[in-house]
Design an enzyme around this catalytic site. Structure first.
Site, mmCIF file in Angstrom:
data_model
loop_
_atom_site.group_PDB
_atom_site.id
_atom_site.type_symbol
_atom_site.label_atom_id
_atom_site.label_comp_id
_atom_site.label_asym_id
_atom_site.label_seq_id
_atom_site.Cartn_x
_atom_site.Cartn_y
_atom_site.Cartn_z
ATOM 1 N N ARG A 1 0.823 -1.223 0.000
ATOM 2 C CA ARG A 1 0.000 0.000 0.000
ATOM 3 C C ARG A 1 0.855 1.271 0.000
ATOM 4 O O ARG A 1 0.467 2.295 0.561
ATOM 5 C CB ARG A 1 -0.939 0.029 1.211
ATOM 6 C CG ARG A 1 -1.976 -1.055 1.238
ATOM 7 C CD ARG A 1 -2.957 -0.932 0.071
ATOM 8 N NE ARG A 1 -4.156 -1.684 0.316
ATOM 9 C CZ ARG A 1 -4.280 -2.995 0.053
ATOM 10 N NH1 ARG A 1 -3.291 -3.667 -0.493
ATOM 11 N NH2 ARG A 1 -5.410 -3.616 0.321
ATOM 12 N N SER B 1 -10.923 -0.814 3.167
ATOM 13 C CA SER B 1 -10.113 -1.018 4.372
ATOM 14 C C SER B 1 -9.675 0.341 4.904
ATOM 15 O O SER B 1 -9.083 1.121 4.167
ATOM 16 C CB SER B 1 -8.840 -1.798 4.051
ATOM 17 O OG SER B 1 -9.145 -3.069 3.568
ATOM 18 N N GLU C 1 -4.859 3.379 6.351
ATOM 19 C CA GLU C 1 -4.465 3.276 4.949
ATOM 20 C C GLU C 1 -5.062 4.473 4.182
ATOM 21 O O GLU C 1 -4.571 4.891 3.144
ATOM 22 C CB GLU C 1 -5.016 1.941 4.420
ATOM 23 C CG GLU C 1 -5.131 1.862 2.953
ATOM 24 C CD GLU C 1 -5.868 0.620 2.445
ATOM 25 O OE1 GLU C 1 -5.545 -0.487 2.874
ATOM 26 O OE2 GLU C 1 -6.737 0.788 1.587
HETATM 27 N N1 EPU Z 1 -10.914 -11.049 9.930
HETATM 28 C C1 EPU Z 1 -11.607 -11.128 11.117
HETATM 29 N N2 EPU Z 1 -12.584 -10.221 11.365
HETATM 30 C C2 EPU Z 1 -12.917 -9.236 10.487
HETATM 31 C C3 EPU Z 1 -12.193 -9.142 9.277
HETATM 32 C C4 EPU Z 1 -11.188 -10.048 9.033
HETATM 33 O O1 EPU Z 1 -11.372 -11.996 11.924
HETATM 34 O O2 EPU Z 1 -13.824 -8.459 10.766
HETATM 35 C C5 EPU Z 1 -9.894 -12.054 9.624
HETATM 36 C C6 EPU Z 1 -10.396 -12.980 8.519
HETATM 37 O O3 EPU Z 1 -11.114 -14.059 9.031
HETATM 38 C C7 EPU Z 1 -9.108 -13.436 7.883
HETATM 39 C C8 EPU Z 1 -8.202 -12.236 8.032
HETATM 40 O O4 EPU Z 1 -8.751 -11.432 9.073
HETATM 41 O O5 EPU Z 1 -8.540 -14.502 8.609
HETATM 42 C C9 EPU Z 1 -8.035 -11.435 6.763
HETATM 43 O O6 EPU Z 1 -9.277 -10.967 6.318
HETATM 44 P P1 EPU Z 1 -9.590 -10.743 4.751
HETATM 45 O O7 EPU Z 1 -9.115 -11.890 3.956
HETATM 46 O O8 EPU Z 1 -11.006 -10.314 4.650
HETATM 47 O O9 EPU Z 1 -8.642 -9.583 4.281
HETATM 48 P P2 EPU Z 1 -8.087 -8.290 5.019
HETATM 49 O O10 EPU Z 1 -6.698 -8.512 5.458
HETATM 50 O O11 EPU Z 1 -9.071 -7.851 6.032
HETATM 51 C C10 EPU Z 1 -7.070 -7.307 2.790
HETATM 52 C C11 EPU Z 1 -7.055 -5.965 2.083
HETATM 53 C C12 EPU Z 1 -8.364 -5.746 1.319
HETATM 54 C C13 EPU Z 1 -8.499 -6.874 0.325
HETATM 55 C C14 EPU Z 1 -8.519 -8.206 1.095
HETATM 56 C C15 EPU Z 1 -8.609 -9.411 0.187
HETATM 57 C C16 EPU Z 1 -5.631 -4.532 3.445
HETATM 58 C C17 EPU Z 1 -5.570 -3.373 4.364
HETATM 59 N N3 EPU Z 1 -6.850 -4.900 3.060
HETATM 60 O O12 EPU Z 1 -8.091 -7.246 3.794
HETATM 61 O O13 EPU Z 1 -8.279 -4.519 0.633
HETATM 62 O O14 EPU Z 1 -9.661 -6.731 -0.449
HETATM 63 O O15 EPU Z 1 -7.294 -8.327 1.860
HETATM 64 O O16 EPU Z 1 -7.388 -9.629 -0.412
HETATM 65 O O17 EPU Z 1 -4.594 -5.068 3.064
HETATM 66 C C18 EPU Z 1 -8.878 -2.196 0.627
HETATM 67 O O18 EPU Z 1 -7.679 -1.942 0.605
HETATM 68 O O19 EPU Z 1 -9.758 -1.286 0.619
HETATM 69 C C19 EPU Z 1 -9.313 -3.583 0.701
HETATM 70 C C20 EPU Z 1 -10.584 -3.898 0.835
#
Ligand code: EPU
Length: 337
Positions: A163, A237, A333
């Site tokens: 990012r 995010s 972010e």
């Molecule tokens: N999780 C939780 N609770 C929540 C959300 C997530 O326990 O409320 C856990 C999930 O179960 C999982 C882990 O956290 O084990 C990761 O969650 P997820 O795969 O949904 O992805 P993320 O890390 O929350 C990142 C990006 C997103 C992108 C997704 C999918 C960042 C800051 N965010 O989210 O990007 O779509 O991966 O690849 O890196 C954005 O930048 O606007 C965005 C949506």
């Protein structure tokens, strides 16, 4: 140039901030004319693209908002295995991804459905489902806001990180990206390993997905987890996933054995901020105007009638409570303006 323009429809949070001055750029020439006029030197300037990653903290932006609205896609080179395609900065990102997938071009399919415009994509090196913009980025053209000169930035020049890029770092506010060139492949392995892609495909009876099916699956997964900004204001995010030392991670893992994590190349560990926020008890929290999305705790939402400041306050409270519980300070972010 217009004055006192409402930015409500120009930021995905839907905050009703007002720009003292506002200029719309429909072609690169408009920008060069604006630079020559000297107006940029007179005001504090904000370059606005899709407005999907900004938080207007104040009700009035005391400066000039330059809205980039150039459109268009052009194939620059194509052979039997690769294609180089140029998109103008104001082109809608999800449309561009759909266009490339429709042509059978691989490289940005996992970045489907990320709201925003092409020109903003390199600024924060957008990423999702195991893919990042930098993986398919060839170069971009940008205009120096002081001189009006155009410069090509190679991938190396952009210094992409998680990012991050030079446009968010040391060159912040100095250049405007006007077009981006992508190097896409006509055939390539699909990246299905991240998150719940395979689970989704299985549930839908798809064994070996086509490029188009993968694209559509990612759109559906995102729709199920992330709010539609046309209905609920948000900036996707809100926080970055923190990267911590492995020693700190191991200590935390003793207390929280189910903590999800991803190993980083340099012995560091990335922890999902959404998980930390949920564990700290914030998921689904809301007051009258703002809250934490109930299906993804990483997303702060604006239900309407609130002010940017409400989100700032909520973000600080979340940061403090996560830090108190886990000893990790998560950072936004989203760009605060
Ligand atoms: N999780 C939780 N609770 C929540 C959300 C997530 O326990 O409320 C856990 C999930 O179960 C999982 C882990 O956290 O084990 C990761 O969650 P997820 O795969 O949904 O992805 P993320 O890390 O929350 C990142 C990006 C997103 C992108 C997704 C999918 C960042 C800051 N965010 O989210 O990007 O779509 O991966 O690849 O890196 C954005 O930048 O606007 C965005 C949506």
């Amino acid at each position: 140039m217009k004055t006192n323009v409402s930015l409500k429809s120009y930021n995905s949070f839907g905050f009703d901030a007002v720009a003292k001055q506002f200029a719309e750029i429909n072609e690169v020439n408009d920008l060069q004319t604006l630079i020559k006029s000297g107006e940029l030197q007179k005001h504090k300037t904000l370059i606005l693209s899709g407005g999907n990653n900004v938080l207007f903290q104040e009700e009035v932006f005391e400066g000039l908002v330059v809205y980039i609205n150039t459109k268009g896609i052009k194939t620059l080179r194509e052979d039997e295995s690769e294609v180089i395609v140029r998109a103008q900065a104001g082109k809608d990102w999800p449309d561009f991804v759909r266009f490339c997938v429709g042509k059978g071009w691989h490289g940005i399919e996992n970045l489907a459905h990320i709201p925003g415009k092409v020109g903003a994509a390199p600024v924060q090196n957008i990423g999702a489902y195991g893919m990042e913009l930098k993986d398919s980025f060839l170069q971009c053209e940008a205009i120096n806001l002081h001189t009006g000169e155009s410069k090509v930035f190679t991938k190396e020049d952009c210094r992409f990180g998680y990012r991050e890029s030079v446009f968010k770092g040391e060159l912040k506010g100095r250049y405007v990206i006007t077009s981006v060139d992508f190097l896409l492949k006509k055939s390539a392995p699909l990246h299905l390993e991240y998150g719940n892609i395979t689970a989704y495909l299985e549930q839908n009876g798809i064994e070996s997905p086509t490029l188009q099916q993968l694209h559509d699956a990612i759109c559906a997964i995102r729709d199920a987890k992330l709010p539609d900004v046309k209905q609920i204001g948000s900036a996707g995010s809100f926080f970055k996933n923190p990267v911590i030392e492995s020693t700190q991670f191991e200590a935390l893992q003793n207390d929280y054995p189910t903590m999800p994590h991803y190993d980083e190349p340099n012995g560091m560990v990335k922890v999902p901020a959404g998980w930390l926020i949920e564990q700290a008890g914030w998921k689904g929290w809301r007051d009258e105007h703002v809250g934490v999305y109930d299906r993804q705790a990483l997303v702060l939402v604006h239900y309407g009638g609130g002010k940017g400041h409400d989100i700032v306050e909520l973000a600080h409270r979340i940061q403090d409570s996560v830090e108190e519980k886990f000893g990790i300070r998560i950072s936004p972010e989203v760009n605060f303006v």
